[in-house]
Design an enzyme around this catalytic site. Structure first.
Site, PDB file in Angstrom:
ATOM      1  N   SER A   6     -10.188   7.448  -7.884  1.00  0.00           N
ATOM      2  CA  SER A   6      -8.960   7.157  -7.148  1.00  0.00           C
ATOM      3  C   SER A   6      -8.795   5.653  -7.050  1.00  0.00           C
ATOM      4  O   SER A   6      -9.643   4.956  -6.487  1.00  0.00           O
ATOM      5  CB  SER A   6      -9.031   7.753  -5.742  1.00  0.00           C
ATOM      6  OG  SER A   6      -8.062   7.126  -4.933  1.00  0.00           O
ATOM      7  N   HIS A  30      -6.653   9.130 -10.466  1.00  0.00           N
ATOM      8  CA  HIS A  30      -5.983   9.679  -9.289  1.00  0.00           C
ATOM      9  C   HIS A  30      -5.239   8.539  -8.591  1.00  0.00           C
ATOM     10  O   HIS A  30      -5.832   7.522  -8.230  1.00  0.00           O
ATOM     11  CB  HIS A  30      -7.060  10.277  -8.378  1.00  0.00           C
ATOM     12  CG  HIS A  30      -6.542  10.991  -7.180  1.00  0.00           C
ATOM     13  ND1 HIS A  30      -6.181  12.316  -7.195  1.00  0.00           N
ATOM     14  CD2 HIS A  30      -6.342  10.580  -5.908  1.00  0.00           C
ATOM     15  CE1 HIS A  30      -5.789  12.695  -5.990  1.00  0.00           C
ATOM     16  NE2 HIS A  30      -5.869  11.652  -5.181  1.00  0.00           N
ATOM     17  N   ASP A  32      -2.976   7.477  -5.443  1.00  0.00           N
ATOM     18  CA  ASP A  32      -2.626   7.904  -4.082  1.00  0.00           C
ATOM     19  C   ASP A  32      -1.361   7.205  -3.608  1.00  0.00           C
ATOM     20  O   ASP A  32      -1.352   6.000  -3.358  1.00  0.00           O
ATOM     21  CB  ASP A  32      -3.786   7.595  -3.129  1.00  0.00           C
ATOM     22  CG  ASP A  32      -4.912   8.598  -3.287  1.00  0.00           C
ATOM     23  OD1 ASP A  32      -4.634   9.807  -3.175  1.00  0.00           O
ATOM     24  OD2 ASP A  32      -6.059   8.182  -3.542  1.00  0.00           O
ATOM     25  N   MET A  34       1.381   6.844  -0.740  1.00  0.00           N
ATOM     26  CA  MET A  34       1.555   7.086   0.703  1.00  0.00           C
ATOM     27  C   MET A  34       2.788   6.339   1.183  1.00  0.00           C
ATOM     28  O   MET A  34       2.997   5.173   0.822  1.00  0.00           O
ATOM     29  CB  MET A  34       0.329   6.583   1.468  1.00  0.00           C
ATOM     30  CG  MET A  34      -0.993   7.156   0.963  1.00  0.00           C
ATOM     31  SD  MET A  34      -2.369   6.641   1.990  1.00  0.00           S
ATOM     32  CE  MET A  34      -3.761   7.260   1.021  1.00  0.00           C
ATOM     33  N   HIS A  63      -0.906  11.793  -6.483  1.00  0.00           N
ATOM     34  CA  HIS A  63      -1.043  12.571  -5.239  1.00  0.00           C
ATOM     35  C   HIS A  63      -0.019  12.022  -4.253  1.00  0.00           C
ATOM     36  O   HIS A  63      -0.182  10.924  -3.728  1.00  0.00           O
ATOM     37  CB  HIS A  63      -2.485  12.415  -4.737  1.00  0.00           C
ATOM     38  CG  HIS A  63      -2.752  13.045  -3.412  1.00  0.00           C
ATOM     39  ND1 HIS A  63      -3.896  12.777  -2.679  1.00  0.00           N
ATOM     40  CD2 HIS A  63      -2.044  13.944  -2.684  1.00  0.00           C
ATOM     41  CE1 HIS A  63      -3.858  13.473  -1.559  1.00  0.00           C
ATOM     42  NE2 HIS A  63      -2.751  14.183  -1.534  1.00  0.00           N
ATOM     43  N   MET A  65       1.568  11.702  -0.972  1.00  0.00           N
ATOM     44  CA  MET A  65       1.473  11.874   0.487  1.00  0.00           C
ATOM     45  C   MET A  65       2.723  11.256   1.092  1.00  0.00           C
ATOM     46  O   MET A  65       2.699  10.190   1.705  1.00  0.00           O
ATOM     47  CB  MET A  65       0.192  11.204   0.998  1.00  0.00           C
ATOM     48  CG  MET A  65      -1.066  11.979   0.609  1.00  0.00           C
ATOM     49  SD  MET A  65      -2.562  10.958   0.654  1.00  0.00           S
ATOM     50  CE  MET A  65      -2.484  10.217  -0.978  1.00  0.00           C
ATOM     51  N   MET A 133      -8.013  19.033   0.085  1.00  0.00           N
ATOM     52  CA  MET A 133      -8.397  17.777   0.751  1.00  0.00           C
ATOM     53  C   MET A 133      -9.671  18.008   1.565  1.00  0.00           C
ATOM     54  O   MET A 133      -9.760  18.956   2.355  1.00  0.00           O
ATOM     55  CB  MET A 133      -7.292  17.291   1.688  1.00  0.00           C
ATOM     56  CG  MET A 133      -6.038  16.751   1.003  1.00  0.00           C
ATOM     57  SD  MET A 133      -6.339  15.480  -0.240  1.00  0.00           S
ATOM     58  CE  MET A 133      -7.095  14.181   0.745  1.00  0.00           C
ATOM     59  N   ASP A 171     -10.810  16.194  -2.906  1.00  0.00           N
ATOM     60  CA  ASP A 171     -10.457  14.778  -2.697  1.00  0.00           C
ATOM     61  C   ASP A 171     -10.855  14.348  -1.289  1.00  0.00           C
ATOM     62  O   ASP A 171     -10.320  14.870  -0.305  1.00  0.00           O
ATOM     63  CB  ASP A 171      -8.945  14.634  -2.909  1.00  0.00           C
ATOM     64  CG  ASP A 171      -8.412  13.222  -2.729  1.00  0.00           C
ATOM     65  OD1 ASP A 171      -9.220  12.285  -2.614  1.00  0.00           O
ATOM     66  OD2 ASP A 171      -7.170  13.065  -2.723  1.00  0.00           O
TER      67      ASP A 171
HETATM   68  C1  DX5 Z   1      -7.241   9.984   0.889  1.00  0.00           C
HETATM   69  C2  DX5 Z   1      -6.867   9.950  -0.566  1.00  0.00           C
HETATM   70  C3  DX5 Z   1      -8.041   9.945  -1.451  1.00  0.00           C
HETATM   71  C4  DX5 Z   1      -8.923   8.723  -1.320  1.00  0.00           C
HETATM   72  C5  DX5 Z   1     -10.318   9.207  -1.414  1.00  0.00           C
HETATM   73  O1  DX5 Z   1      -6.085  10.022   1.659  1.00  0.00           O
HETATM   74  O2  DX5 Z   1      -6.072  11.077  -0.895  1.00  0.00           O
HETATM   75  O3  DX5 Z   1      -7.692  10.171  -2.807  1.00  0.00           O
HETATM   76  O4  DX5 Z   1      -8.715   7.755  -2.303  1.00  0.00           O
HETATM   77  O5  DX5 Z   1     -11.156   8.149  -1.124  1.00  0.00           O
HETATM   78  P1  DX5 Z   1     -12.730   8.351  -0.942  1.00  0.00           P
HETATM   79  O6  DX5 Z   1     -13.252   8.897  -2.240  1.00  0.00           O
HETATM   80  O7  DX5 Z   1     -13.193   6.975  -0.633  1.00  0.00           O
HETATM   81  O8  DX5 Z   1     -12.916   9.323   0.199  1.00  0.00           O
HETATM   82 ZN    ZN Z   2      -5.755  11.524  -3.070  1.00  0.00          ZN
END
Ligand code: DX5
Ligand code: ZN
Length: 217
Positions: A6, A30, A32, A34, A63, A65, A133, A171
């Protein structure tokens, strides 16, 4: 049996270089996304995916969010995203799936730790990826919530019983110590952010997670 670093934990000022450091060990990336509403944190969007696209041949898994993924799907497709993953907590995801297919993207569905597994079972026929998750989304570097593995087991059984071509991804909080638990429960893809990009050697860290998860591979 795949590792998805990620980029949330990578250095955003040197993203191309950071991605280069996991080539050879990453099976996909991956991303992320947000929006500061669905989760309090604010990260990146289609322009960053577009900048990343020419830097790597890796599959770009986004992903989302965000409160309103519908308004972003076209831009992610245009930017070169290979798949988008949308949250089941937002309500009926079928219109989003239809749009993703029409845009030529893969379809992923994700559920948060408090969300019951029954909420995703009706959609297994429509998706390529089910993401479980294992932290409450928002930040990297949180601790793995082992209780979510029960949901992985339920989905694994259902997918196998129905012979569906759906991959299960997990994840949050994945590192060498937690990876074997996720693999044993039936995950196909492990996302790892901080464990990979905060390591001195991200490729070695990804390999270590893979070897811990699937030693007999
Ligand atoms: C969390 C994200 C993850 C994050 C995971 O909200 O969706 O993808 O990057 O990070 P680690 O592997 O550090 O828990
Ligand atoms: Zn993620």
């Amino acid at each position: 049996m795949k590792i998805a670093p990620s980029i949330l934990s990578a250095d955003f000022a040197r993203l191309g270089e950071e991605v280069g450091r996991v080539h050879g060990e990453a099976d996909l990336l991956h991303v992320d996304v947000m929006d500061g509403h669905f989760v309090p944190n604010l990260t990146i969007g289609p322009p960053v995916v577009a900048s990343l696209r020419p830097q790597t041949d890796l599959f770009l898994d986004c992903h989302l969010m965000v409160d309103n993924p519908a308004v972003l799907l076209d831009d992610f497709a245009k930017a070169g995203a290979d798949r988008c993953i949308v949250h089941v907590e937002l309500g009926d995801p079928r219109p989003l799936f239809d749009r993703m297919r029409a845009l030529g993207m893969g379809v992923g569905l994700v559920l948060n730790p408090p969300t019951p597994v029954d909420d995703v079972l009706p959609f297994l026929d429509d998706i390529d990826l089910l993401l479980v998750m294992s932290v409450n989304p928002g930040w990297g570097g949180q601790s793995f919530i082992p209780e979510v593995l029960d949901k992985v087991r339920v989905v694994r059984k259902e997918i196998d019983a129905r012979g569906l071509p759906v991959e299960i991804e997990i994840d949050g909080g994945i590192k060498a110590a937690t990876a074997p638990l996720a693999a044993e429960a039936g995950c196909d893809i492990l996302v790892a952010g901080s464990a990979v990009f905060h390591a001195d050697d991200p490729a070695a860290a990804a390999r270590e997670i893979r070897d811990a998860a699937w030693p007999d591979r």
